[in-house]
Each structure stands twice: as C-alpha cells, then as structure tokens.
Scaffold this motif. Structure first.
Motif, PDB file in Angstrom:
ATOM      1  N   SER A 137       0.037   2.089 -11.686  1.00 19.62           N
ATOM      2  CA  SER A 137       0.008   2.423 -13.113  1.00 19.62           C
ATOM      3  C   SER A 137      -0.856   3.643 -13.402  1.00 19.62           C
ATOM      4  O   SER A 137      -0.714   4.272 -14.448  1.00 19.62           O
ATOM      5  N   MET A 138      -1.740   3.979 -12.475  1.00 17.43           N
ATOM      6  CA  MET A 138      -2.610   5.146 -12.646  1.00 17.43           C
ATOM      7  C   MET A 138      -2.217   6.269 -11.697  1.00 17.43           C
ATOM      8  O   MET A 138      -3.015   7.153 -11.405  1.00 17.43           O
ATOM      9  N   ALA A 139      -0.983   6.252 -11.223  1.00 16.27           N
ATOM     10  CA  ALA A 139      -0.545   7.249 -10.249  1.00 16.27           C
ATOM     11  C   ALA A 139      -0.540   8.656 -10.817  1.00 16.27           C
ATOM     12  O   ALA A 139      -0.613   9.630 -10.071  1.00 16.27           O
ATOM     13  N   TRP A 140      -0.446   8.782 -12.147  1.00 17.26           N
ATOM     14  CA  TRP A 140      -0.496  10.113 -12.750  1.00 17.26           C
ATOM     15  C   TRP A 140      -1.836  10.783 -12.501  1.00 17.26           C
ATOM     16  O   TRP A 140      -1.936  12.005 -12.462  1.00 17.26           O
ATOM     17  N   ASN A 141      -2.877   9.969 -12.318  1.00 17.77           N
ATOM     18  CA  ASN A 141      -4.217  10.509 -12.137  1.00 17.77           C
ATOM     19  C   ASN A 141      -4.559  10.709 -10.663  1.00 17.77           C
ATOM     20  O   ASN A 141      -5.143  11.717 -10.289  1.00 17.77           O
ATOM     21  N   ALA A 142      -4.199   9.759  -9.838  1.00 17.31           N
ATOM     22  CA  ALA A 142      -4.484   9.840  -8.409  1.00 17.31           C
ATOM     23  C   ALA A 142      -3.442   9.033  -7.665  1.00 17.31           C
ATOM     24  O   ALA A 142      -3.151   7.884  -8.043  1.00 17.31           O
ATOM     25  N   GLU A 143      -2.875   9.607  -6.624  1.00 23.51           N
ATOM     26  CA  GLU A 143      -1.824   8.939  -5.861  1.00 23.51           C
ATOM     27  C   GLU A 143      -2.383   7.690  -5.189  1.00 23.51           C
ATOM     28  O   GLU A 143      -3.429   7.726  -4.528  1.00 23.51           O
ATOM     29  N   ALA A 144      -1.707   6.572  -5.397  1.00 32.18           N
ATOM     30  CA  ALA A 144      -2.153   5.299  -4.847  1.00 32.18           C
ATOM     31  C   ALA A 144      -1.425   5.014  -3.541  1.00 32.18           C
ATOM     32  O   ALA A 144      -0.227   4.737  -3.534  1.00 32.18           O
ATOM     33  N   ILE A 145      -2.148   5.109  -2.427  1.00 32.96           N
ATOM     34  CA  ILE A 145      -1.582   4.840  -1.106  1.00 32.96           C
ATOM     35  C   ILE A 145      -2.380   3.717  -0.466  1.00 32.96           C
ATOM     36  O   ILE A 145      -3.613   3.825  -0.323  1.00 32.96           O
ATOM     37  N   LYS A 146      -1.685   2.633  -0.139  1.00 33.38           N
ATOM     38  CA  LYS A 146      -2.343   1.463   0.459  1.00 33.38           C
ATOM     39  C   LYS A 146      -3.584   1.046  -0.345  1.00 33.38           C
ATOM     40  O   LYS A 146      -4.655   0.800   0.202  1.00 33.38           O
ATOM     41  N   ALA A 147      -3.398   0.978  -1.662  1.00 31.13           N
ATOM     42  CA  ALA A 147      -4.516   0.597  -2.533  1.00 31.13           C
ATOM     43  C   ALA A 147      -4.937  -0.849  -2.337  1.00 31.13           C
ATOM     44  O   ALA A 147      -5.988  -1.261  -2.838  1.00 31.13           O
ATOM     45  N   GLY A 151      -9.998   0.863   2.431  1.00 33.25           N
ATOM     46  CA  GLY A 151     -10.020   2.322   2.458  1.00 33.25           C
ATOM     47  C   GLY A 151      -9.132   2.945   1.408  1.00 33.25           C
ATOM     48  O   GLY A 151      -9.502   3.931   0.767  1.00 33.25           O
ATOM     49  N   GLY A 152      -7.937   2.384   1.214  1.00 32.07           N
ATOM     50  CA  GLY A 152      -7.031   2.912   0.203  1.00 32.07           C
ATOM     51  C   GLY A 152      -7.549   2.710  -1.199  1.00 32.07           C
ATOM     52  O   GLY A 152      -7.437   3.604  -2.056  1.00 32.07           O
ATOM     53  N   TYR A 153      -8.149   1.558  -1.465  1.00 31.03           N
ATOM     54  CA  TYR A 153      -8.707   1.289  -2.790  1.00 31.03           C
ATOM     55  C   TYR A 153      -9.866   2.237  -3.087  1.00 31.03           C
ATOM     56  O   TYR A 153      -9.967   2.804  -4.175  1.00 31.03           O
ATOM     57  N   ASN A 168      -6.567  16.428  -2.147  1.00 29.98           N
ATOM     58  CA  ASN A 168      -5.833  15.165  -2.165  1.00 29.98           C
ATOM     59  C   ASN A 168      -4.836  15.025  -1.018  1.00 29.98           C
ATOM     60  O   ASN A 168      -4.268  13.941  -0.832  1.00 29.98           O
ATOM     61  N   LEU A 169      -4.600  16.080  -0.269  1.00 34.89           N
ATOM     62  CA  LEU A 169      -3.699  15.973   0.884  1.00 34.89           C
ATOM     63  C   LEU A 169      -4.285  15.101   1.991  1.00 34.89           C
ATOM     64  O   LEU A 169      -3.544  14.558   2.810  1.00 34.89           O
ATOM     65  N   SER A 170      -5.599  14.989   2.025  1.00 35.24           N
ATOM     66  CA  SER A 170      -6.264  14.218   3.083  1.00 35.24           C
ATOM     67  C   SER A 170      -6.825  12.922   2.506  1.00 35.24           C
ATOM     68  O   SER A 170      -7.445  12.926   1.438  1.00 35.24           O
ATOM     69  N   LYS A 171      -6.623  11.840   3.231  1.00 37.31           N
ATOM     70  CA  LYS A 171      -7.177  10.538   2.861  1.00 37.31           C
ATOM     71  C   LYS A 171      -7.714   9.884   4.129  1.00 37.31           C
ATOM     72  O   LYS A 171      -7.127   8.929   4.663  1.00 37.31           O
ATOM     73  N   PRO A 172      -8.839  10.382   4.626  1.00 39.59           N
ATOM     74  CA  PRO A 172      -9.349   9.923   5.925  1.00 39.59           C
ATOM     75  C   PRO A 172      -9.717   8.442   5.968  1.00 39.59           C
ATOM     76  O   PRO A 172      -9.729   7.852   7.051  1.00 39.59           O
ATOM     77  N   LEU A 173     -10.053   7.845   4.811  1.00 38.27           N
ATOM     78  CA  LEU A 173     -10.425   6.435   4.811  1.00 38.27           C
ATOM     79  C   LEU A 173      -9.213   5.510   4.939  1.00 38.27           C
ATOM     80  O   LEU A 173      -9.373   4.297   4.993  1.00 38.27           O
ATOM     81  N   PRO A 194      -6.743   5.056   7.669  1.00 40.02           N
ATOM     82  CA  PRO A 194      -6.462   5.515   9.038  1.00 40.02           C
ATOM     83  C   PRO A 194      -5.001   5.821   9.294  1.00 40.02           C
ATOM     84  O   PRO A 194      -4.671   6.753  10.033  1.00 40.02           O
ATOM     85  N   SER A 195      -4.086   5.065   8.689  1.00 43.91           N
ATOM     86  CA  SER A 195      -2.668   5.308   8.928  1.00 43.91           C
ATOM     87  C   SER A 195      -2.175   6.580   8.240  1.00 43.91           C
ATOM     88  O   SER A 195      -1.112   7.105   8.597  1.00 43.91           O
ATOM     89  N   PHE A 196      -2.925   7.062   7.276  1.00 48.31           N
ATOM     90  CA  PHE A 196      -2.554   8.303   6.581  1.00 48.31           C
ATOM     91  C   PHE A 196      -3.278   9.494   7.214  1.00 48.31           C
ATOM     92  O   PHE A 196      -2.674  10.511   7.541  1.00 48.31           O
TER      93      PHE A 196
END
Length: 548
Positions: free
Chosen positions: A54-64, A68-70, A223-228, A230-232
């Motif tokens: 629901s907040m994807a407009w602000n920040a992309e939610a991947i494995k939230a 790490g994703g949250y 935002n291209l990197s999400k080191p926390l 691991p699968s991303f």
C-alpha cells in the motif's frame, strides 16, 4: 591534529558521527527485532506484505515479510532526514568559512587552495563512512539473532549505499554554494532539490514506463541496492553511478572554488542572478536597504531565498501527493478489497463516514510535518552559527536588547514557516482541482496550518539548545531527535509499542487532520511548550556570554 586541515575538520564532526551512527544503528536493531512479532503466522506475513504494498508509491516493498526486507522498506523514507546533516555540513565547509573570514586566514598558510578544499571534503566523506560502519555493526549484531542470512558484508554494503547517497547530497550542496554569497541560500536550494530528487524517484512507481525519468534522480540509484535482502543483493551499477555523481559534483565545486575570488561567487546568467543579489562582506554596506529597519526585517531578508526554495520543494511535494492519489486510487481500492489488514488500517485511520480519497491522502500526508520541521532545523543552524561566528556582536553593539534580537529572529522564522505552510495548502487545493480529486477544504487547511506549531516547537528547542551547545552539536542532536520522533510514530503502532511511548513523539500530537481536523487541545499543548522553550532560550541568551 591541529596541523592537519583534514583531521581538524573531522574532529568537528565527532558528535554527528556518534549521534547518527549509534542512533540509526539502534533504529536498525529495533526494526530487525520488532518485525519478528509481525510475521509470527502465515496470515501475519501476508498482511504485512499487503500493507507494504500500500506504500509502494513511496518505497518499493520487496520481501517486506522478512526482517531485512521490512527494515529496508521502513528505512527508505529516512533518506530525507539523513540528508540534513551532509547538506548543512557541505554548505558551510567552504562558503561558511568564507562568510566568517576564516578562509582568509587558512589560505594565508603555505597550502594550495585545492588542497584545503580536498581535505575538508575528505573529512565529510570520512565522517559519512564512519557513520556507515557504526550502523553496519549495530545491524549485523541484530541480524545474528533475528536474520542469520544477513552477513557483516551485507550490513556494510547497506551502510555504504546510504553513505554514497549522502555524499551525492553533500556534493550538490558544495556545488550550489559556489553560486551563493552565503551558506543559507545554498542549504535552502539543496533542501528543495533533495525533495525534488525524492519526488522524481517516485515517478516510476506511480506512472508505468517512467523509469527513464526517475533515473534523473540520484535517489533512484540508491534504491537499486537492497543489501539487507540477501536474495536481492546490491547493484554495483547503482553504487558506481552514485560514486561518479559524488566525485563529479564535488570535483566541479572544488574546480570553481580554486578559480574564483575568495568571498565572491561564480556569476550566473542574468536571468538567474537575483539569487546572488546579496553583496559579499568586502563590498559597501547596503545603507538604504529595506531590511535594515529592524532585526526582524533584516532576518527576513537573510532567509528570504531559503524560504523561497523550501516553499517550492514542500509545496511541490504536497501537490505531488495529490497526483499520486489520483493515479493510484483504483489500485488502493483493489488492495483494500483483497487485504483485510489494509482495509482495517483504512478503517482505523478514517473511522466511520470518511471518504476514500481523504483517507488515502491522510496516510500519505504523514510525511509533510517532517519536511517543515526539517526547515526549522536549518534555521536553528543559522542562528547557532551566527552566534558561534561572532555575527551577533555587531548587532548587540547597537541599542538593541538581547530579547529583541532573539525574538526578532524567531519572528522571522515564524513568518517563513507560515509562508511555507500556506503555500503548501494552496498547492494541494490547486492540484486537487486540476486532478479532479474531491477533498475537504477545511481539513486540508487544518492539515497544512497545523504543521506550523510543530515546526516552531522544533525551532524553539533548537534555540534553547544553542544556549549551551555549538552549532554542530545543536543541529545534530536536534536532527536526531526529529528522526527519533518520526521513527516512533512510523514504526511504533505496528510493533505494538505502549501508548506512552508513542506520546513521546511530536508527530503523535499532529493526529490525522485531513480526516478529523486538528485536536485543538494537543496543538495548544505544543504551542505552550514551544512558547516555554522560547522563553527559556531568551533567558539563557540574555544571561550568557556570546559564543560560550
């Protein structure tokens, strides 16, 4: 240490290093630890993922629905707050010292001008790197218990990514300061650009096939990197772009600094030269200038351009939220129909009888107080710096009492804050009319004008802190306090923190004015506390020795 420009400059940043490093590190620990309670069951995981969507407009939610994703999703909004320190530090590292005439003394030593600039910039970059390492240590310590898949390398890359984004912001501020006579306008312009960068990055999450436009923002590459996750993992291209941007912006600023006169500016084209209207100290005083009639008028003249740029940034961001609402309303309605948790959030937020548009805008409008409070932090920085640099000595040599000087300056900040808030309200209403979004005018006015007491409370607390602390310590601690308030309100309800903890946040008393109007009792309480802080600050300023 005092024989090295680099070490002497770095020494001045130790409070910022420890404050931001430890503070943001503790936030990472809380995020990684707290999410375990939100994913205890498969349904809880699904609900958390839906809420993040629901907040994807602000920040992309991947494995939230993973720690790490949250943490990555939640911390994404903090880029605006974290940008405050490098913005202020870079705008004053060269231009600020030229204002104080300290650069003249420094350049009289047998050191080339380029070396002076490089060592000062290197100190800022080192400070950012140290903040990143401290954050990584805290994050890794928490990950050992809550997310074993996150290694120290992942945590270190997370900190590096954030440090590179801040280095780009610092580079922008450093470059802009070469075109202004004072650090204040440079900080204001950079602040407006930072908000613009955030908005431009959001575009591709709102409009399909708009990635090409979002790539114009450096935040996009952060935002291209999400080191926390691991699968991303990390995007080396994103790291490289940020590093190149930081080097190019900083290198251009140093190149211009070396080739211009000290205290002067790089001339702009005629149609842009109004931003450079203030003459350097070496030129004749503006004896008939309108702003010399009073402390208040002079203060307004000094912060006029900063007010202008912050107004542009904040008002544009508010208008953008209305555009987001119009573009994504149907997606939000589908999400509410399929996600019980998101529907429950909307019901709790809106209550009975609240319109869907107003409910969504209230959810988005949560970020607006943060921007105006950040503006207040920059004005506190100006006041504290003027005292540290001896700028108040000449004013106090005239028949002006100390209370008049402080209250005149604060009145100017109040006026600027009101201007930003009113123009933000106008921008929201105009954007709603153009986009065809139906909103309640009264509650929109309450939401925009209700931010004013919060911003003035931040300014009053900063003025009070300036009675005991130097500029870096005062604004650093105030920025961290702002980040802490934001974190408590943004994360506390999800983590089921006690009500008394959430009441520690200034955002708690703002409420949801888009839906329910202002709680006059809470706003009155904040106004009274702001007045009390300002009164104490005035007493302290009246009795203390200047610059002690």
């Amino acid at each position: 240490m005092f024989s090295s420009i680099y070490l002497k400059t770095l020494r001045g940043y130790w409070i910022a290093i420890l404050g931001w490093g430890i503070g943001m590190g503790l936030i990472m620990v809380e995020l990684l630890a707290g999410v375990s309670a939100l994913i205890a069951t498969p349904q809880a995981r699904a609900d958390l993922a839906a809420m993040a969507a629901s907040m994807a407009w602000n920040a992309e939610a991947i494995k939230a629905d993973t720690p790490g994703g949250y943490a990555t999703w939640k911390l994404g909004t903090f880029i605006v707050i974290l940008g405050i320190w490098p913005l202020l530090a870079a705008s004053r590292t060269l231009r600020g010292e030229e204002e104080r005439s300290q650069m003249d003394v420094l350049l009289s030593t047998p050191r080339p001008r380029w070396r002076v600039a490089v060592e000062k910039v290197a100190a800022i970059w080192t400070a950012l790197a140290m903040i990143a390492v401290i954050m990584a240590l805290f994050a890794y310590g928490a990950a050992l218990k809550y997310e074993p898949d996150i290694t120290f390398g992942h945590a270190l890359l997370f900190g590096l990514n954030l440090a590179l984004a801040c280095a780009v912001i610092a580079g922008v501020a450093l470059l802009v300061s070469q075109f202004t006579h004072e650090r204040g306008p440079a900080a204001g312009i950079t602040g407006a650009l930072l908000v613009a960068f955030v908005v431009v990055d959001m575009v591709h999450r709102v409009f399909p096939n708009a990635d090409w436009f979002s790539r114009l923002s450096p935040i996009y590459y952060y935002n291209l990197s999400k080191p926390l996750i691991p699968s991303f993992g990390s995007n080396l291209g994103g790291f490289a772009v940020q590093l190149v941007l930081a080097l190019v912006l900083t290198g251009a600023a140093i190149w211009l600094f070396v080739r211009r006169d000290v205290g002067d500016v790089v001339p702009l084209p005629g149609w842009l030269r109004r931003v450079q209207r203030e003459a350097p100290a070496s030129q004749a005083l503006p004896e008939r200038d309108w702003s010399l009639g009073s402390v208040y008028a002079r203060s307004m003249g000094q912060i006029a351009w900063a007010t202008f740029w912050w107004t542009i940034g904040v008002a544009a961001f508010a208008g953008w939220l209305v555009v987001v609402l119009e573009q994504m309303a149907s997606q939000f309605q589908k999400l509410a129909a399929t996600s019980p948790m998101f529907e429950q959030i909307l019901q709790q937020l809106g209550g009975s009888g609240a319109g869907f548009n107003e409910t969504l805008l209230s959810l988005m409008f949560f970020f607006m107080p943060l921007l105006l409070m950040a503006f207040a932090v920059t004005q506190v920085n100006r006041w504290a710096a003027d005292e540290d640099d001896g700028r108040l000595e000449m004013v106090l040599a005239t028949p002006q009492s100390r209370p008049v000087v402080m209250l005149g300056r604060f009145a100017a900040v109040t006026t600027s804050t009101v201007i930003v808030a009113v123009m933000t309200m106008v921008a929201v209403l105009v954007a709603a009319a153009i986009a065809g979004v139906s909103l309640g005018t009264g509650n929109i006015a309450a939401a925009c004008l209700g931010i004013i007491p919060l911003a003035l409370f931040v300014a009053a607390v900063g003025y009070l802190g300036a009675g005991w602390l130097r500029t870096a310590a005062d604004t650093g601690l105030l920025s961290f306090l702002l980040a802490g308030w934001f974190f408590i309100t943004f994360v506390g309800p999800e983590l089921k923190w006690p009500d008394f903890v959430q009441k520690l946040s200034l955002f708690y008393y703002y409420g949801t004015p888009v839906l329910h109007g202002l709680n006059l009792g809470d706003i009155a309480l904040i106004a009274v506390l702001a007045a009390a802080a300002l009164a104490l600050a005035t007493v302290r300023f009246t009795r203390k020795d200047i610059a002690t």
